[in-house]
Design a protein around this motif. Structure first.
Motif, PDB file in Angstrom:
ATOM      1  N   THR A  43      -2.767   1.499 -10.420  1.00  0.00           N
ATOM      2  CA  THR A  43      -1.958   1.717  -9.325  1.00  0.00           C
ATOM      3  C   THR A  43      -1.189   0.832  -9.074  1.00  0.00           C
ATOM      4  N   LEU A  44       0.087   1.136  -8.181  1.00  0.00           N
ATOM      5  CA  LEU A  44       1.147   0.215  -7.902  1.00  0.00           C
ATOM      6  C   LEU A  44       0.408  -0.230  -6.696  1.00  0.00           C
ATOM      7  N   ILE A  45       1.120  -1.485  -6.203  1.00  0.00           N
ATOM      8  CA  ILE A  45       0.662  -2.050  -4.942  1.00  0.00           C
ATOM      9  C   ILE A  45       1.795  -2.389  -4.048  1.00  0.00           C
ATOM     10  N   LYS A  46       1.604  -2.569  -2.863  1.00  0.00           N
ATOM     11  CA  LYS A  46       2.601  -3.080  -1.777  1.00  0.00           C
ATOM     12  C   LYS A  46       2.436  -4.368  -1.575  1.00  0.00           C
ATOM     13  N   ALA A  47       3.467  -5.161  -1.505  1.00  0.00           N
ATOM     14  CA  ALA A  47       3.170  -6.911  -1.020  1.00  0.00           C
ATOM     15  C   ALA A  47       4.506  -7.359  -0.423  1.00  0.00           C
ATOM     16  N   LYS A  48       4.040  -8.292   0.591  1.00  0.00           N
ATOM     17  CA  LYS A  48       4.915  -9.122   0.988  1.00  0.00           C
ATOM     18  C   LYS A  48       4.318 -10.458   1.261  1.00  0.00           C
ATOM     19  N   LYS A  49       5.489 -11.423   1.519  1.00  0.00           N
ATOM     20  CA  LYS A  49       4.974 -12.880   1.923  1.00  0.00           C
ATOM     21  C   LYS A  49       4.258 -12.878   3.148  1.00  0.00           C
ATOM     22  N   ALA A  50       2.997 -13.260   3.321  1.00  0.00           N
ATOM     23  CA  ALA A  50       2.108 -13.458   4.422  1.00  0.00           C
ATOM     24  C   ALA A  50       2.663 -14.363   5.386  1.00  0.00           C
ATOM     25  N   LEU A  88      10.922  -2.403  -0.434  1.00  0.00           N
ATOM     26  CA  LEU A  88      10.710  -1.313   0.247  1.00  0.00           C
ATOM     27  C   LEU A  88      11.085  -1.937   1.898  1.00  0.00           C
ATOM     28  N   GLU A  89      10.633  -1.089   3.168  1.00  0.00           N
ATOM     29  CA  GLU A  89      11.022  -1.359   4.154  1.00  0.00           C
ATOM     30  C   GLU A  89      10.225  -2.610   4.802  1.00  0.00           C
ATOM     31  N   ASN A  90      10.649  -3.409   5.748  1.00  0.00           N
ATOM     32  CA  ASN A  90       9.826  -4.414   6.613  1.00  0.00           C
ATOM     33  C   ASN A  90       9.264  -5.468   5.828  1.00  0.00           C
ATOM     34  N   TRP A  98       8.302  -5.580   2.992  1.00  0.00           N
ATOM     35  CA  TRP A  98       7.531  -4.959   1.630  1.00  0.00           C
ATOM     36  C   TRP A  98       8.037  -4.782   0.154  1.00  0.00           C
ATOM     37  N   GLY A  99       7.536  -5.251  -0.825  1.00  0.00           N
ATOM     38  CA  GLY A  99       7.812  -4.564  -1.972  1.00  0.00           C
ATOM     39  C   GLY A  99       6.997  -3.830  -2.827  1.00  0.00           C
ATOM     40  N   CYS A 100       7.410  -3.069  -3.751  1.00  0.00           N
ATOM     41  CA  CYS A 100       6.579  -2.420  -4.694  1.00  0.00           C
ATOM     42  C   CYS A 100       6.357  -3.138  -5.918  1.00  0.00           C
ATOM     43  N   TYR A 101       5.163  -3.486  -6.372  1.00  0.00           N
ATOM     44  CA  TYR A 101       4.737  -4.242  -7.663  1.00  0.00           C
ATOM     45  C   TYR A 101       4.001  -3.364  -8.837  1.00  0.00           C
ATOM     46  N   GLN A 102       3.949  -3.651  -9.816  1.00  0.00           N
ATOM     47  CA  GLN A 102       3.435  -3.281 -10.948  1.00  0.00           C
ATOM     48  C   GLN A 102       2.415  -4.263 -11.427  1.00  0.00           C
ATOM     49  N   PRO A 103       1.077  -3.929 -11.569  1.00  0.00           N
ATOM     50  CA  PRO A 103      -0.005  -4.783 -11.967  1.00  0.00           C
ATOM     51  C   PRO A 103       0.217  -4.833 -13.355  1.00  0.00           C
TER      52      PRO A 103
END
Length: 161
Positions: free
Chosen positions: A26-33, A87-89, A91-96
């Motif tokens: 599955t894809l994940i969402k991620a952003k700098k913490a 993505l919004e706020n 966030w980005g969409c990432y491929q494992p």
């Protein structure tokens, strides 16, 4: 609490001989913490662990029924994920990318540490985490750490490679 090194010493030979290779499906969402932010990882069976963000860490959200969140160090994130789209706020969409080696935990595994249903051990990020019968114990290709993925979330995010 069982130390990370003790978990590696005991389980790595078992994972190497009996484990299977899996990849995230599955894809994940991620952003700098945000540094200093406390992240509590919650799965369908409750709180799994906690971790405090440091400079450069990534906040990852799996696309599972529990939407569990966790932190990943920058170098590890770069190895494990490829950017797909913004993505919004923030966030980005990432491929494992890449694989893990894992075993499904049995009562016999836990009995070696005095547990019947659960044991608690030190996660690679130095916080306490819980391991239950049916969960998966996982190591990356480098075999330098070992961590738990809850049974339900593992089934929702991984497939045999």
């Amino acid at each position: 609490m069982i130390r990370q090194q003790d978990m590696l010493h005991f389980f790595l030979p078992i994972i190497e001989s009996d484990g299977k290779t899996f990849k995230k499906k599955t894809l994940i969402k991620a952003k700098k913490a945000v540094p200093g932010t406390l992240i509590i990882t919650r799965t369908n069976d409750g709180d799994e662990t906690k971790n405090t963000a440091e400079q450069g860490d990534w906040l990852v959200e799996n696309q599972t029924s529990s939407s569990e969140q966790y932190l990943i160090k920058p170098k590890v994130f770069e190895k494990k994920y490829s950017f797909i789209q913004s993505l919004e706020n923030g966030w980005g969409c990432y491929q494992p990318k890449g694989t893990i080696l894992a075993i499904k935990i049995t009562p016999d595994h836990l009995s070696k540490f005095g547990g019947t249903d659960t044991v608690k051990f030190e996660a690679p990020w130095k916080e306490l985490t819980v391991l239950r019968v049916g969960d998966y114990l996982v190591t990356p290709p480098e075999k330098d750490e070992i961590y738990r993925i809850a049974q339900k979330e593992f089934g929702e995010t991984y497939e045999e490679n």
